[in-house]
Design a protein around this motif. Sequence first.
Motif, short mmCIF file in Angstrom:
data_model
loop_
_atom_site.label_atom_id
_atom_site.label_comp_id
_atom_site.label_asym_id
_atom_site.label_seq_id
_atom_site.Cartn_x
_atom_site.Cartn_y
_atom_site.Cartn_z
N ALA A 85 0.73 -1.49 0.07
CA ALA A 85 -0.07 -0.06 -0.12
C ALA A 85 0.98 1.18 0.00
O ALA A 85 0.88 2.28 -0.55
CB ALA A 85 -0.91 0.05 1.20
N ALA A 86 1.97 1.19 0.77
CA ALA A 86 2.74 2.47 0.66
C ALA A 86 3.63 2.61 -0.45
O ALA A 86 3.96 3.97 -0.72
CB ALA A 86 3.69 2.16 2.09
N ARG B 217 3.03 1.07 -3.83
CA ARG B 217 2.36 1.00 -5.10
C ARG B 217 1.37 2.20 -4.99
O ARG B 217 0.98 2.33 -6.11
CB ARG B 217 1.79 -0.53 -5.28
CG ARG B 217 2.76 -1.39 -5.12
CD ARG B 217 3.69 -1.44 -6.41
NE ARG B 217 4.76 -2.64 -6.39
CZ ARG B 217 4.39 -3.90 -6.72
NH1 ARG B 217 3.13 -4.16 -7.33
NH2 ARG B 217 5.33 -4.67 -6.80
N ARG B 218 0.58 2.38 -4.01
CA ARG B 218 -0.44 3.36 -3.77
C ARG B 218 -1.40 2.90 -4.85
O ARG B 218 -1.82 1.78 -5.12
CB ARG B 218 0.03 4.84 -4.06
CG ARG B 218 1.20 4.97 -3.31
CD ARG B 218 1.08 4.86 -1.71
NE ARG B 218 0.13 5.98 -1.12
CZ ARG B 218 0.55 7.09 -0.66
NH1 ARG B 218 1.74 7.48 -0.60
NH2 ARG B 218 -0.43 7.88 0.00
N GLY B 219 -2.19 3.75 -5.45
CA GLY B 219 -3.18 3.53 -6.32
C GLY B 219 -4.40 2.37 -5.74
O GLY B 219 -4.81 2.53 -4.48
N TRP B 220 -4.95 1.70 -6.72
CA TRP B 220 -5.83 0.49 -6.18
C TRP B 220 -5.30 -0.31 -5.03
O TRP B 220 -6.42 -0.61 -4.34
CB TRP B 220 -6.32 0.10 -7.45
CG TRP B 220 -5.22 -0.89 -8.03
CD1 TRP B 220 -4.61 -0.91 -8.95
CD2 TRP B 220 -5.45 -2.35 -7.55
NE1 TRP B 220 -3.81 -2.10 -9.23
CE2 TRP B 220 -4.08 -3.04 -8.38
CE3 TRP B 220 -5.94 -3.38 -6.79
CZ2 TRP B 220 -3.76 -4.35 -8.29
CZ3 TRP B 220 -5.57 -4.78 -6.50
CH2 TRP B 220 -4.35 -5.24 -7.27
N ILE B 221 -4.17 -0.56 -4.88
CA ILE B 221 -3.78 -1.31 -3.98
C ILE B 221 -3.88 -0.94 -2.47
O ILE B 221 -4.31 -1.48 -1.50
CB ILE B 221 -2.16 -2.02 -4.24
CG1 ILE B 221 -1.99 -2.73 -5.50
CG2 ILE B 221 -1.76 -2.63 -3.24
CD1 ILE B 221 -0.67 -3.36 -5.72
N ASP B 222 -3.48 0.55 -2.54
CA ASP B 222 -3.48 1.35 -1.42
C ASP B 222 -5.14 1.25 -1.03
O ASP B 222 -5.42 1.00 0.09
CB ASP B 222 -3.04 2.65 -1.38
CG ASP B 222 -3.13 3.39 -0.11
OD1 ASP B 222 -3.07 2.82 0.80
OD2 ASP B 222 -3.07 4.58 -0.03
N ARG B 223 -6.06 1.62 -1.93
CA ARG B 223 -7.40 1.68 -1.58
C ARG B 223 -8.13 0.41 -1.30
O ARG B 223 -8.87 0.08 -0.28
CB ARG B 223 -8.18 2.00 -3.04
CG ARG B 223 -8.05 3.49 -3.18
CD ARG B 223 -8.97 3.97 -4.26
NE ARG B 223 -8.71 3.34 -5.50
CZ ARG B 223 -7.79 3.82 -6.23
NH1 ARG B 223 -7.17 4.90 -6.32
NH2 ARG B 223 -7.72 3.35 -7.54
N VAL B 224 -7.61 -0.87 -1.76
CA VAL B 224 -8.06 -1.94 -1.25
C VAL B 224 -7.52 -2.23 0.27
O VAL B 224 -8.15 -2.94 1.06
CB VAL B 224 -7.41 -3.25 -2.28
CG1 VAL B 224 -7.82 -4.67 -1.64
CG2 VAL B 224 -8.05 -3.25 -3.38
N VAL B 225 -6.49 -2.06 0.42
CA VAL B 225 -5.71 -2.07 2.04
C VAL B 225 -6.52 -1.30 3.07
O VAL B 225 -6.95 -1.78 3.87
CB VAL B 225 -4.14 -1.89 2.27
CG1 VAL B 225 -3.84 -2.09 3.38
CG2 VAL B 225 -3.55 -2.91 1.24
N GLN B 226 -6.87 -0.21 2.57
CA GLN B 226 -7.64 0.88 3.24
C GLN B 226 -9.19 0.00 3.54
O GLN B 226 -9.64 0.26 4.54
CB GLN B 226 -8.18 2.07 2.48
CG GLN B 226 -6.51 2.85 2.34
CD GLN B 226 -6.05 3.31 3.83
OE1 GLN B 226 -6.66 3.62 4.70
NE2 GLN B 226 -4.76 3.34 3.82
N VAL B 227 -9.76 -0.33 2.50
CA VAL B 227 -11.10 -1.07 2.85
C VAL B 227 -10.79 -2.32 3.62
O VAL B 227 -11.63 -2.41 4.56
CB VAL B 227 -11.71 -1.73 1.30
CG1 VAL B 227 -12.87 -2.33 1.61
CG2 VAL B 227 -11.95 -0.20 0.65
N ILE B 228 -10.02 -2.98 3.49
CA ILE B 228 -9.54 -4.30 4.46
C ILE B 228 -9.52 -3.95 5.80
O ILE B 228 -9.99 -4.35 6.64
CB ILE B 228 -8.52 -5.17 3.74
CG1 ILE B 228 -8.90 -5.74 2.58
CG2 ILE B 228 -8.36 -6.14 4.75
CD1 ILE B 228 -7.44 -6.48 1.84
N SER B 229 -8.74 -2.80 5.99
CA SER B 229 -8.63 -2.34 7.38
C SER B 229 -9.65 -1.84 8.00
O SER B 229 -10.21 -2.20 8.98
CB SER B 229 -7.50 -1.29 7.38
OG SER B 229 -6.05 -1.45 6.85
#
Length: 313
Positions: free
Chosen positions: A120-121, A123-135
């Motif tokens: 997440a840190a 790659r940012r982008g959609w991977i970061d958003r997915v990690v945020q949703v999971i969190s």
Amino acid sequence: MLTFILRRIVSGVVLVFVISTVAYFLLYLGGGDIARRILGQSATPETVAEKTHALGLDRPLIVQYGDWLAHALRGDFGASWFTGEPVATAITSRLAVTLSIVIGATLISAVVAVVLGVLAATRRGWIDRVVQVISILGFAVPGFLIALGLVLIFAINLGWFAPTGYVPIETSFSGWIGTVTLPIVALSIGGIAAIAQQVRGSVIDALRQDYVRTLRSRGLSSGRVIYKHVLRNAGGPALAVLAVQFAGLLGGAVIVEQIFAIPGIGQVSVSATSQGDIPLVMGLVLATAALVVIINLLIDLLQGFLNPKVRLS
């Protein structure tokens, strides 16, 4: 380094003493008529009075505490008032079951959270958003709902795992895996959410530091910079969260063990507390506090290894 370790050990011993003292007095303040609970409602007042005297409950509270503390310091934690089983035996026979789940959940939480946080840190982008949703989901959804959902999907509908019960590892390794997988996953979700967020924030902060730009200007690959240097500097806060999560996982194990019918300290904690079985409850309090202190000591040592400034704090 030795002074650093000694300070942590002394503070841990003091913490265990304070926790056990507070727990003892709180238990007696809300304990009610313990002798009648043991004997039942049909017991006569004379029988109840005899039982109260036999247990030493008619003595001043401070005297009772001093007697318990003196025996505890010698390693004698007494026996359960309801079953007669020695407290040490009741705890040690179940502690390994709980620790196999909690340690497994801690390791999975740490590994998965580090991977997700770093991705997440960097790659940012959609991977970061997915990690945020999971969190967010990990924080928002209660652990017992996750456990019930896992049982419904993977145990009842798909039949991949046993819905309840526990198979000791010495009896069957595959059977043990089948009975601890779902509880470990249920406990891991919340830990992954908390640690991943911390790793993400720490890595982002570390990537903005001047030393990272210097390392990259020297031709070091991004992977080497991140996994050899950035994570070393970002690991301290994540380790602190991991220590907190371990204590939380011990508490969460109480509920998870009830759902999966696992014979760990969760089940005995619920029954002992509801009955007012003070020797057994105090043994559980000491065991849990000692585990948390040991884990925090190990985390402090790891932080001191990663960041020498911690040893001076």
